[in-house]
Design a protein around this motif. Sequence first.
Motif, PDB file in Angstrom:
ATOM      1  N   VAL A   1       0.852  -1.186   0.000  1.00 27.59           N
ATOM      2  CA  VAL A   1       0.000   0.000   0.000  1.00 27.59           C
ATOM      3  C   VAL A   1       0.883   1.230   0.000  1.00 27.59           C
ATOM      4  O   VAL A   1       2.020   1.192   0.461  1.00 27.59           O
ATOM      5  CB  VAL A   1      -0.953   0.042   1.226  1.00 27.59           C
ATOM      6  N   ASN A   2       0.361   2.325  -0.546  1.00 25.42           N
ATOM      7  CA  ASN A   2       1.012   3.615  -0.434  1.00 25.42           C
ATOM      8  C   ASN A   2      -0.051   4.658  -0.131  1.00 25.42           C
ATOM      9  O   ASN A   2      -1.222   4.318   0.095  1.00 25.42           O
ATOM     10  CB  ASN A   2       1.804   3.953  -1.710  1.00 25.42           C
ATOM     11  N   MET A   3       0.348   5.912  -0.131  1.00 22.46           N
ATOM     12  CA  MET A   3      -0.604   6.958   0.247  1.00 22.46           C
ATOM     13  C   MET A   3      -1.765   7.091  -0.730  1.00 22.46           C
ATOM     14  O   MET A   3      -2.830   7.594  -0.377  1.00 22.46           O
ATOM     15  CB  MET A   3       0.135   8.292   0.363  1.00 22.46           C
ATOM     16  N   ASP A   4      -1.541   6.674  -1.970  1.00 19.38           N
ATOM     17  CA  ASP A   4      -2.601   6.822  -2.968  1.00 19.38           C
ATOM     18  C   ASP A   4      -3.689   5.772  -2.836  1.00 19.38           C
ATOM     19  O   ASP A   4      -4.756   5.898  -3.446  1.00 19.38           O
ATOM     20  CB  ASP A   4      -1.996   6.768  -4.377  1.00 19.38           C
TER      21      ASP A   4
ATOM     22  N   ALA B   1      23.258  16.680  -2.165  1.00 29.71           N
ATOM     23  CA  ALA B   1      22.345  17.660  -1.576  1.00 29.71           C
ATOM     24  C   ALA B   1      20.911  17.309  -1.883  1.00 29.71           C
ATOM     25  O   ALA B   1      20.032  17.381  -1.026  1.00 29.71           O
ATOM     26  CB  ALA B   1      22.677  19.062  -2.107  1.00 29.71           C
ATOM     27  N   LEU B   2      20.632  16.920  -3.139  1.00 31.04           N
ATOM     28  CA  LEU B   2      19.270  16.610  -3.535  1.00 31.04           C
ATOM     29  C   LEU B   2      18.798  15.295  -2.939  1.00 31.04           C
ATOM     30  O   LEU B   2      17.603  15.028  -2.879  1.00 31.04           O
ATOM     31  CB  LEU B   2      19.170  16.565  -5.060  1.00 31.04           C
ATOM     32  N   GLN B   3      19.720  14.457  -2.497  1.00 28.47           N
ATOM     33  CA  GLN B   3      19.346  13.195  -1.884  1.00 28.47           C
ATOM     34  C   GLN B   3      19.384  13.310  -0.357  1.00 28.47           C
ATOM     35  O   GLN B   3      19.336  12.295   0.344  1.00 28.47           O
ATOM     36  CB  GLN B   3      20.297  12.084  -2.327  1.00 28.47           C
ATOM     37  N   ALA B   4      19.473  14.546   0.142  1.00 28.15           N
ATOM     38  CA  ALA B   4      19.638  14.743   1.575  1.00 28.15           C
ATOM     39  C   ALA B   4      18.547  14.017   2.361  1.00 28.15           C
ATOM     40  O   ALA B   4      17.380  14.083   2.045  1.00 28.15           O
ATOM     41  CB  ALA B   4      19.599  16.241   1.900  1.00 28.15           C
ATOM     42  N   ARG B   5      18.971  13.304   3.381  1.00 25.79           N
ATOM     43  CA  ARG B   5      18.041  12.567   4.216  1.00 25.79           C
ATOM     44  C   ARG B   5      18.371  12.899   5.667  1.00 25.79           C
ATOM     45  O   ARG B   5      19.442  13.364   5.990  1.00 25.79           O
ATOM     46  CB  ARG B   5      18.165  11.067   3.963  1.00 25.79           C
ATOM     47  N   SER B   6      17.441  12.625   6.544  1.00 28.61           N
ATOM     48  CA  SER B   6      17.631  13.049   7.915  1.00 28.61           C
ATOM     49  C   SER B   6      16.850  12.170   8.859  1.00 28.61           C
ATOM     50  O   SER B   6      16.040  11.343   8.445  1.00 28.61           O
ATOM     51  CB  SER B   6      17.146  14.496   8.069  1.00 28.61           C
ATOM     52  N   ARG B   7      17.099  12.370  10.142  1.00 24.30           N
ATOM     53  CA  ARG B   7      16.339  11.587  11.106  1.00 24.30           C
ATOM     54  C   ARG B   7      14.874  11.990  11.090  1.00 24.30           C
ATOM     55  O   ARG B   7      13.996  11.166  11.344  1.00 24.30           O
ATOM     56  CB  ARG B   7      16.938  11.757  12.502  1.00 24.30           C
ATOM     57  N   TYR B   8      14.568  13.272  10.788  1.00 27.86           N
ATOM     58  CA  TYR B   8      13.177  13.686  10.665  1.00 27.86           C
ATOM     59  C   TYR B   8      12.524  13.011   9.459  1.00 27.86           C
ATOM     60  O   TYR B   8      11.361  12.606   9.500  1.00 27.86           O
ATOM     61  CB  TYR B   8      13.076  15.202  10.526  1.00 27.86           C
ATOM     62  N   LEU B   9      13.273  12.912   8.348  1.00 25.72           N
ATOM     63  CA  LEU B   9      12.737  12.237   7.174  1.00 25.72           C
ATOM     64  C   LEU B   9      12.510  10.759   7.471  1.00 25.72           C
ATOM     65  O   LEU B   9      11.496  10.189   7.076  1.00 25.72           O
ATOM     66  CB  LEU B   9      13.706  12.395   5.997  1.00 25.72           C
ATOM     67  N   ARG B  10      13.451  10.137   8.181  1.00 28.59           N
ATOM     68  CA  ARG B  10      13.276   8.723   8.513  1.00 28.59           C
ATOM     69  C   ARG B  10      12.063   8.539   9.425  1.00 28.59           C
ATOM     70  O   ARG B  10      11.325   7.554   9.307  1.00 28.59           O
ATOM     71  CB  ARG B  10      14.544   8.186   9.176  1.00 28.59           C
ATOM     72  N   LEU B  11      11.823   9.483  10.328  1.00 27.80           N
ATOM     73  CA  LEU B  11      10.648   9.428  11.185  1.00 27.80           C
ATOM     74  C   LEU B  11       9.370   9.519  10.347  1.00 27.80           C
ATOM     75  O   LEU B  11       8.421   8.748  10.547  1.00 27.80           O
ATOM     76  CB  LEU B  11      10.697  10.577  12.206  1.00 27.80           C
ATOM     77  N   ALA B  12       9.364  10.468   9.391  1.00 28.03           N
ATOM     78  CA  ALA B  12       8.191  10.612   8.524  1.00 28.03           C
ATOM     79  C   ALA B  12       7.983   9.367   7.668  1.00 28.03           C
ATOM     80  O   ALA B  12       6.845   8.959   7.413  1.00 28.03           O
ATOM     81  CB  ALA B  12       8.350  11.843   7.639  1.00 28.03           C
ATOM     82  N   GLU B  13       9.088   8.747   7.206  1.00 29.07           N
ATOM     83  CA  GLU B  13       8.967   7.532   6.398  1.00 29.07           C
ATOM     84  C   GLU B  13       8.314   6.411   7.200  1.00 29.07           C
ATOM     85  O   GLU B  13       7.416   5.719   6.709  1.00 29.07           O
ATOM     86  CB  GLU B  13      10.358   7.088   5.921  1.00 29.07           C
ATOM     87  N   ARG B  14       8.779   6.219   8.438  1.00 25.47           N
ATOM     88  CA  ARG B  14       8.209   5.146   9.258  1.00 25.47           C
ATOM     89  C   ARG B  14       6.730   5.412   9.538  1.00 25.47           C
ATOM     90  O   ARG B  14       5.899   4.498   9.486  1.00 25.47           O
ATOM     91  CB  ARG B  14       8.985   5.023  10.576  1.00 25.47           C
ATOM     92  N   ALA B  15       6.418   6.689   9.833  1.00 24.77           N
ATOM     93  CA  ALA B  15       5.025   7.029  10.129  1.00 24.77           C
ATOM     94  C   ALA B  15       4.130   6.810   8.912  1.00 24.77           C
ATOM     95  O   ALA B  15       3.043   6.236   9.011  1.00 24.77           O
ATOM     96  CB  ALA B  15       4.938   8.478  10.604  1.00 24.77           C
ATOM     97  N   SER B  16       4.590   7.283   7.722  1.00 21.46           N
ATOM     98  CA  SER B  16       3.771   7.152   6.530  1.00 21.46           C
ATOM     99  C   SER B  16       3.624   5.690   6.116  1.00 21.46           C
ATOM    100  O   SER B  16       2.605   5.301   5.532  1.00 21.46           O
ATOM    101  CB  SER B  16       4.363   7.971   5.377  1.00 21.46           C
ATOM    102  N   ARG B  17       4.627   4.838   6.416  1.00 22.74           N
ATOM    103  CA  ARG B  17       4.545   3.423   6.064  1.00 22.74           C
ATOM    104  C   ARG B  17       3.456   2.733   6.888  1.00 22.74           C
ATOM    105  O   ARG B  17       2.785   1.823   6.421  1.00 22.74           O
ATOM    106  CB  ARG B  17       5.911   2.776   6.303  1.00 22.74           C
TER     107      ARG B  17
END
Length: 728
Positions: free
Chosen positions: A172-175, A339-355
Amino acid sequence: MQADIDFSHYLKNAGTGLIHLDLAVEGINCAGCMAKIERNLSAIPDVTSARVNLTDSRLALEWKAGALDPALFVSRLAELGFKAYPFERDDAETLEAQRAQGLLRRLGVAAFAAMNVMMLSIPVWSGNVSDMLPEQRDFFHWLSALIVLPAAAYSAQPFFSSALSALRARGVNMDVPISIGIVLALATSVIETINHAEHAYFDAAIMLIAFLLAGRYLDQNMRRRTRAFAGNLAALKAETATKFISATEIRTVPAAAIRPGDIVLLRPGERCAVDGNVIEGRSEVDQSLITGETLPAMAAPGSAVFAGTLIRSGTLRVRASAASGGTLLDEISRLLDHALQARSRYLRLAERASRLYAPVVHATAFLTLLGWLAYGATFHDSIVTAIAVLIITCPCALGLAIPAVQTVASGTLFGSGVLLNAGDAIERIAEVDRVIFDKTGTLTLPELDVTNFASIPDDVIELAGRLALSSRHPVAAAVARAAGAAAPLPGIEEDPGQGVHGYHQGHPIRLGRPSFCGADSLANELLHRDPEASVVAFSHGDTRHVFAVRQKLRADAADVVSGLERLGLAVEIVSGDREPAVRLAAETLGIHEWRAGVSPVDKIARIEELARQGCKVLMVGDGLNDAPALAAAHASMSPVSATHVSQAVADAVFLGERLAPVRTAIVVSRKALRLMRQNLWLAVVYNVIAVPIAIAGLVTPLIAAAAMSGSSVLVMLNAMRARGRGTV
């Protein structure tokens, strides 16, 4: 078939037995898609790296040479519901432009249908409380269906196709909840119309689609604007070069065919395809990409030129030191990719939440349906409430919260001359409370400069500069560069280890060591006043002068240091240079805390000492001896002139001769970090408020669609605030 593609042209040697391949991937819409692709492809044996660039929908893969067939990745992505093909920048930009235009067309159709349906809904709403006949209401409902159903079938294709791909891949994804909400709203509306009900929800369904498309188009447009930086870099690359194949014959060859040591011809209006040094000719050169200065620089024999610079006025012969793949421009492009592939702990948090979000949304809507049925509500009212819950809890805002800020902030920093080289660089730079500068090459410019020109007559400066052109010594080169010398004096010879000499207007003329020029006393006087200067002497007949040569502080260093202190940051110098030089730099810049003669081990010890005190240090250095300290610091930056090791270790690299990008990086990063936190809280607070209201049956699907899309648009608009330099 994708598997039939010959990948040999697209494979690159990544060194140490690794192969690199870039794939363009269709269907990547959110952080959840990124995590899904990276997780699955990284699990393939012998794959060492799989990173998705959300900005240009690119997947960067590395694996052990000879271990895998590249077609495997395309097949695996197809199983996950994504279509992939070899990445080519021009094709990718074209496809992204087409995608944006497609979204805009679908948005136009949805918006036009929504406006018409809203006009039809007004008499229905008013008629339900007045004297409208059921036949008239049914007519308006069927007319709305006639407008909305084909418009929804066309406009909602991006969501339907993405959801279908995810379901085919057993995920599943957001769509998925978006598509279910749209289909349920349309199906319920048709059933209600058939049953002559008072209410139908065609307006809610088409408004939901319009809001979603508006948010997705804004997101797409924002990414395209940021990608324009990378596109501008690609446009600066010259694909061909004019190479001397003999002393008198030239030939146009691909830039990839140029090797170090080859001589190339650069003519006015051409882009330089190589890094190298001028061996003949003079020209104004636009090198704003490298130095950050908009005024053209003068290139003359001995001057360095870089790929991507524009030749303005004269013709140059340049001996190449680096060409295709190894130039400074290529290095900048690679850093920009980071730079365009920048990732972060906030992004990882959002990824886990959205999953986790999609199954939670489905469960919440289903439980709402069961709860209202158990409470005694009709199936009609229960399903309408469940649809509203499904729509209002869509996790789009959460999925966009961090990537949107990362993308905009990375583009802003690049526009300011800062290239990110680490995924969490923005967050760590934002958290620093102390800045440690190396001196040589960081607070100072890497090139030597003559500091006492004001005390030397102009005619002497001119002669010394022309004489200096006959020497390859860096101190002599500084004299020639500072004098703006263009033509060397004829008949000059070099005495190795001493200097150059000859005759001018019948008198002996020399440039070199003070003893070689008979200027020991003058040199001793100058060194007494400035013990850190390097001295080069000049003699012409009975005339004697000495030039003081040293590295010059960056022009804006004092302003940047005071600006950092105004931001509440402590500033100090930790340098391996001698004490008098470090003391002079510290006094000039107003830095009260400094250390000189420090070894690499001592630098690390100082950073660890500050860390134990609770300080978060930003280390700014350029030399090979700074690399361990850069790695040990909480965050780190290097100038573009730094050694490759220092650049590789640093979290960010800044361009040009100014120090201002260091302060800009902190200001923008602090602002971006605030925006990340704000976006996460916006997404959380929205759901805390909206979900109970929807479960309670207090919102219609139309209101739910407006609220959900509004939250996504609000998150993106808030992220766009990272574009401004701002203040902290």
